[in-house]
Motif scaffolding. Structure first.
Motif, PDB file in Angstrom:
ATOM      1  N   HIS A 196       0.842  -1.194   0.000  1.00 20.26           N
ATOM      2  CA  HIS A 196       0.000   0.000   0.000  1.00 20.26           C
ATOM      3  C   HIS A 196       0.879   1.245   0.000  1.00 20.26           C
ATOM      4  CE1 HIS A 196      -3.837  -2.084   0.515  1.00 20.26           C
ATOM      5  NE2 HIS A 196      -3.107  -2.985   1.134  1.00 20.26           N
ATOM      6  N   GLN A 197       0.515   2.177  -0.833  1.00 21.97           N
ATOM      7  CA  GLN A 197       1.323   3.371  -1.052  1.00 21.97           C
ATOM      8  C   GLN A 197       0.945   4.439  -0.024  1.00 21.97           C
ATOM      9  OE1 GLN A 197       3.638   3.035  -4.222  1.00 21.97           O
ATOM     10  NE2 GLN A 197       3.139   1.207  -3.039  1.00 21.97           N
ATOM     11  N   LEU A 198       1.841   4.743   0.885  1.00 18.49           N
ATOM     12  CA  LEU A 198       1.521   5.567   2.051  1.00 18.49           C
ATOM     13  C   LEU A 198       2.001   7.004   1.923  1.00 18.49           C
ATOM     14  CD1 LEU A 198       2.408   2.951   4.826  1.00 18.49           C
ATOM     15  CD2 LEU A 198       0.229   3.303   3.628  1.00 18.49           C
ATOM     16  N   GLY A 199       2.742   7.314   0.887  1.00 18.23           N
ATOM     17  CA  GLY A 199       3.198   8.687   0.678  1.00 18.23           C
ATOM     18  C   GLY A 199       2.169   9.510  -0.073  1.00 18.23           C
ATOM     19  N   GLY A 200       2.548  10.738  -0.427  1.00 20.43           N
ATOM     20  CA  GLY A 200       1.661  11.623  -1.178  1.00 20.43           C
ATOM     21  C   GLY A 200       2.331  12.110  -2.451  1.00 20.43           C
ATOM     22  N   ASP A 221       8.043   7.970   0.943  1.00 21.62           N
ATOM     23  CA  ASP A 221       8.314   9.388   0.694  1.00 21.62           C
ATOM     24  C   ASP A 221       7.441   9.885  -0.450  1.00 21.62           C
ATOM     25  OD1 ASP A 221      10.285   9.345   2.636  1.00 21.62           O
ATOM     26  OD2 ASP A 221      11.854   8.796   1.208  1.00 21.62           O
ATOM     27  N   ASP A 222       7.118  11.188  -0.438  1.00 27.13           N
ATOM     28  CA  ASP A 222       6.275  11.768  -1.482  1.00 27.13           C
ATOM     29  C   ASP A 222       6.944  11.713  -2.858  1.00 27.13           C
ATOM     30  OD1 ASP A 222       4.463  12.393   0.462  1.00 27.13           O
ATOM     31  OD2 ASP A 222       4.926  14.545   0.516  1.00 27.13           O
ATOM     32  N   THR A 223       6.127  11.635  -3.896  1.00 28.94           N
ATOM     33  CA  THR A 223       6.560  11.933  -5.256  1.00 28.94           C
ATOM     34  C   THR A 223       6.577  13.452  -5.400  1.00 28.94           C
ATOM     35  OG1 THR A 223       5.532   9.900  -6.042  1.00 28.94           O
ATOM     36  CG2 THR A 223       6.031  11.582  -7.701  1.00 28.94           C
ATOM     37  N   VAL A 224       7.628  14.008  -6.040  1.00 26.45           N
ATOM     38  CA  VAL A 224       7.815  15.463  -6.049  1.00 26.45           C
ATOM     39  C   VAL A 224       8.073  15.958  -7.467  1.00 26.45           C
ATOM     40  CG1 VAL A 224       9.185  17.393  -5.181  1.00 26.45           C
ATOM     41  CG2 VAL A 224       8.770  15.406  -3.709  1.00 26.45           C
ATOM     42  N   SER A 240       7.432   7.896  -5.633  1.00 25.45           N
ATOM     43  CA  SER A 240       8.577   8.472  -4.926  1.00 25.45           C
ATOM     44  C   SER A 240       9.661   9.005  -5.854  1.00 25.45           C
ATOM     45  CB  SER A 240       9.180   7.459  -3.940  1.00 25.45           C
ATOM     46  OG  SER A 240       8.201   7.003  -3.018  1.00 25.45           O
ATOM     47  N   ALA A 241       9.348   9.175  -7.138  1.00 21.09           N
ATOM     48  CA  ALA A 241      10.298   9.828  -8.049  1.00 21.09           C
ATOM     49  C   ALA A 241      10.324  11.321  -7.763  1.00 21.09           C
ATOM     50  CB  ALA A 241       9.907   9.565  -9.493  1.00 21.09           C
ATOM     51  N   GLU A 242      11.404  11.976  -8.184  1.00 23.35           N
ATOM     52  CA  GLU A 242      11.538  13.422  -8.030  1.00 23.35           C
ATOM     53  C   GLU A 242      12.024  14.029  -9.333  1.00 23.35           C
ATOM     54  OE1 GLU A 242      13.871  14.632  -4.694  1.00 23.35           O
ATOM     55  OE2 GLU A 242      13.007  13.125  -3.345  1.00 23.35           O
ATOM     56  N   ALA A 250       8.582  14.799 -22.745  1.00 28.41           N
ATOM     57  CA  ALA A 250       7.675  14.678 -23.884  1.00 28.41           C
ATOM     58  C   ALA A 250       6.851  13.399 -23.793  1.00 28.41           C
ATOM     59  CB  ALA A 250       8.462  14.715 -25.194  1.00 28.41           C
ATOM     60  N   ALA A 251       5.895  13.264 -24.700  1.00 27.18           N
ATOM     61  CA  ALA A 251       4.873  12.219 -24.633  1.00 27.18           C
ATOM     62  C   ALA A 251       5.459  10.811 -24.587  1.00 27.18           C
ATOM     63  CB  ALA A 251       3.941  12.338 -25.831  1.00 27.18           C
ATOM     64  N   CYS A 252       4.761   9.946 -23.864  1.00 30.42           N
ATOM     65  CA  CYS A 252       5.054   8.512 -23.784  1.00 30.42           C
ATOM     66  C   CYS A 252       6.397   8.207 -23.132  1.00 30.42           C
ATOM     67  CB  CYS A 252       4.985   7.862 -25.168  1.00 30.42           C
ATOM     68  SG  CYS A 252       3.359   8.001 -25.930  1.00 30.42           S
ATOM     69  N   SER A 253       6.949   9.156 -22.396  1.00 29.08           N
ATOM     70  CA  SER A 253       8.155   8.882 -21.619  1.00 29.08           C
ATOM     71  C   SER A 253       7.756   8.518 -20.197  1.00 29.08           C
ATOM     72  CB  SER A 253       9.096  10.088 -21.630  1.00 29.08           C
ATOM     73  OG  SER A 253       8.439  11.263 -21.182  1.00 29.08           O
ATOM     74  N   GLY A 254       8.695   7.896 -19.467  1.00 33.40           N
ATOM     75  CA  GLY A 254       8.363   7.462 -18.120  1.00 33.40           C
ATOM     76  C   GLY A 254       9.571   7.416 -17.216  1.00 33.40           C
ATOM     77  N   VAL A 255       9.323   7.699 -15.927  1.00 31.27           N
ATOM     78  CA  VAL A 255      10.358   7.634 -14.902  1.00 31.27           C
ATOM     79  C   VAL A 255       9.914   6.602 -13.870  1.00 31.27           C
ATOM     80  CG1 VAL A 255      11.589   8.890 -13.095  1.00 31.27           C
ATOM     81  CG2 VAL A 255      11.011  10.050 -15.232  1.00 31.27           C
ATOM     82  N   SER A 256      10.765   5.623 -13.618  1.00 37.54           N
ATOM     83  CA  SER A 256      10.422   4.580 -12.655  1.00 37.54           C
ATOM     84  C   SER A 256      10.594   5.068 -11.222  1.00 37.54           C
ATOM     85  CB  SER A 256      11.289   3.346 -12.898  1.00 37.54           C
ATOM     86  OG  SER A 256      11.049   2.815 -14.189  1.00 37.54           O
ATOM     87  N   GLY A 257      10.129   4.263 -10.288  1.00 33.29           N
ATOM     88  CA  GLY A 257      10.067   4.663  -8.897  1.00 33.29           C
ATOM     89  C   GLY A 257      11.412   4.989  -8.268  1.00 33.29           C
ATOM     90  N   SER A 258      11.383   5.987  -7.375  1.00 33.61           N
ATOM     91  CA  SER A 258      12.529   6.395  -6.554  1.00 33.61           C
ATOM     92  C   SER A 258      13.700   6.947  -7.342  1.00 33.61           C
ATOM     93  CB  SER A 258      13.005   5.224  -5.676  1.00 33.61           C
ATOM     94  OG  SER A 258      11.969   4.811  -4.798  1.00 33.61           O
ATOM     95  N   THR A 259      13.494   7.279  -8.613  1.00 34.10           N
ATOM     96  CA  THR A 259      14.545   7.923  -9.403  1.00 34.10           C
ATOM     97  C   THR A 259      14.479   9.426  -9.226  1.00 34.10           C
ATOM     98  OG1 THR A 259      14.961   6.225 -11.044  1.00 34.10           O
ATOM     99  CG2 THR A 259      15.131   8.484 -11.806  1.00 34.10           C
ATOM    100  N   LYS A 260      15.641  10.062  -9.186  1.00 37.36           N
ATOM    101  CA  LYS A 260      15.728  11.506  -9.034  1.00 37.36           C
ATOM    102  C   LYS A 260      16.291  12.114 -10.316  1.00 37.36           C
ATOM    103  CE  LYS A 260      16.271  11.424  -4.021  1.00 37.36           C
ATOM    104  NZ  LYS A 260      17.087  11.862  -2.850  1.00 37.36           N
ATOM    105  N   VAL A 261      15.492  12.974 -10.942  1.00 35.98           N
ATOM    106  CA  VAL A 261      15.904  13.679 -12.146  1.00 35.98           C
ATOM    107  C   VAL A 261      16.133  15.132 -11.771  1.00 35.98           C
ATOM    108  CG1 VAL A 261      15.262  14.333 -14.495  1.00 35.98           C
ATOM    109  CG2 VAL A 261      14.557  12.112 -13.586  1.00 35.98           C
ATOM    110  N   GLY A 262      17.261  15.694 -12.184  1.00 43.32           N
ATOM    111  CA  GLY A 262      17.639  17.033 -11.774  1.00 43.32           C
ATOM    112  C   GLY A 262      16.839  18.130 -12.437  1.00 43.32           C
TER     113      GLY A 262
END
Length: 343
Positions: A196-200, A221-224, A240-242, A250-262
């Protein structure tokens, strides 16, 4: 219909006006399709060939090509940026006329600012806060304790789950889902056990999220999403990605969980980014790339192979599968060569 005189538009973008300051402008159009009541712009040199035949009432030009057109002109350093600024004057507003439509369902525990607009069939649940000038579009849902900031617009049929915080001056387009569960399951002998996902979710100011895009809530942790982030249609942000300030996807791209993009990154269409990695500020990733490990230096990155005719592509695909064998044979030859030299 919006109506402005050319002097007003020149002042809005800080441009030099050459021509009739009282010319009436009712819209923006391309050089090819513009009418005498439209303003157009030239940002890409390949469209300069259309200047001589355009019917536009005025054209936004850079100083380099200011003399290429004899009609009414607005001269500025960045015509494309000026065009972007003027579109706000002619855009259809999102809000309705009523504070809360009679068919909207608003909990007694919700807080709706006096200048906010909650449109037909929208739902605002207990503890939610809708800021001044904000719009909750028709059929949209704002879940428990979620916050929609000042002047933020949810278009029709947006789903905002519980405990989501959205900043000021954001736009979220139809079909977007903010705060749904991330893809979290633990394997067991009897199948998958749901985590169960407990963050926001925390979204900054001036963020735009495209149609049918999903931003999952955090596992813990929250997704930001930072200030100024822009997401195209059908983008997936994992739990929980940031994403840092002003990053664009752009369209149809994706970031998986807990990855941090600057901050200030650009991610082109169809890019996939694996989980639990870090991408520093100022990275550009080209279309259809797959990023499987951290990127620790700014710059442009790519993966995959360019398209070719099918016959050539199939030959190259066979060669790709032979690379490991070729590498081993080359290493063996190099070793033998060194031994020969030593003798």
């Amino acid at each position: 219909m919006a109506l402005f005189v050319l002097k007003e538009l020149s002042e809005r973008i800080g441009a030099e006006l050459i021509g009739d300051p009282q010319l009436s402008i009712t819209g923006i159009a391309t050089l090819q399709s513009a009418s005498p009541s439209d303003i157009s712009f030239l940002a890409n040199p390949k469209y300069q060939k259309y200047l001589s035949n355009t019917n536009a009432g005025a054209v936004i030009l850079s100083p380099k090509v200011a003399d290429a057109f004899e009609g009414n002109r607005l001269i500025c350093g960045d015509p494309y940026l000026a065009y972007a600024a003027l579109t706000a004057l002619f855009a259809e507003p999102y809000g309705g006329q009523e504070h809360c439509h009679p068919s909207a369902v608003v909990s007694d525990g919700a807080e709706i600012a006096s200048t906010a607009c909650v449109m037909a069939n929208a739902v605002v649940e207990a503890g939610a806060v809708i800021g001044e000038g904000a719009v909750v579009g028709a059929g949209s849902v704002v879940g428990r304790r979620s916050i929609v900031g000042v002047n933020t617009c949810l278009a029709a049929n947006v789903s905002v789950y519980h405990d989501v915080k959205i900043g000021e001056n954001c736009i979220i387009h139809s079909g977007a889902v903010i705060g749904g569960d991330g893809f979290g399951f633990a394997p067991s002998g009897n199948g998958w056990v749901k985590i169960h996902q407990l963050g926001g979710v925390r979204i900054g100011n001036r963020v735009e999220i495209g149609a049918n895009t999903t931003v999952d809530r955090g596992a813990l942790d929250d997704t930001v999403l930072g200030d100024g982030v822009i997401l195209d249609n059908m983008v997936q942000i994992g739990h929980s990605a940031e994403l840092g300030e002003n990053t664009a996807m752009a369209a149809c791209s994706g970031v998986s969980g807990s990855t941090k993009v600057g901050a200030n990154c650009t991610i082109a269409g169809g890019v996939g980014i694996a989980g639990h990695i870090t991408i520093v500020d100022g990275v550009h990733i080209t279309a259809m790339s797959m990023i499987t490990k951290s990127i620790l230096s700014p710059g442009s990155y790519s993966s995959g192979t360019p398209f070719n005719d099918t016959k050539s592509w199939r030959k190259n695909a066979v060669r790709f599968n032979q690379l490991d064998k070729i590498s081993k044979r080359l290493s063996l030859l190099e070793t033998q060569h060194k031994m020969t030299d030593a003798d």
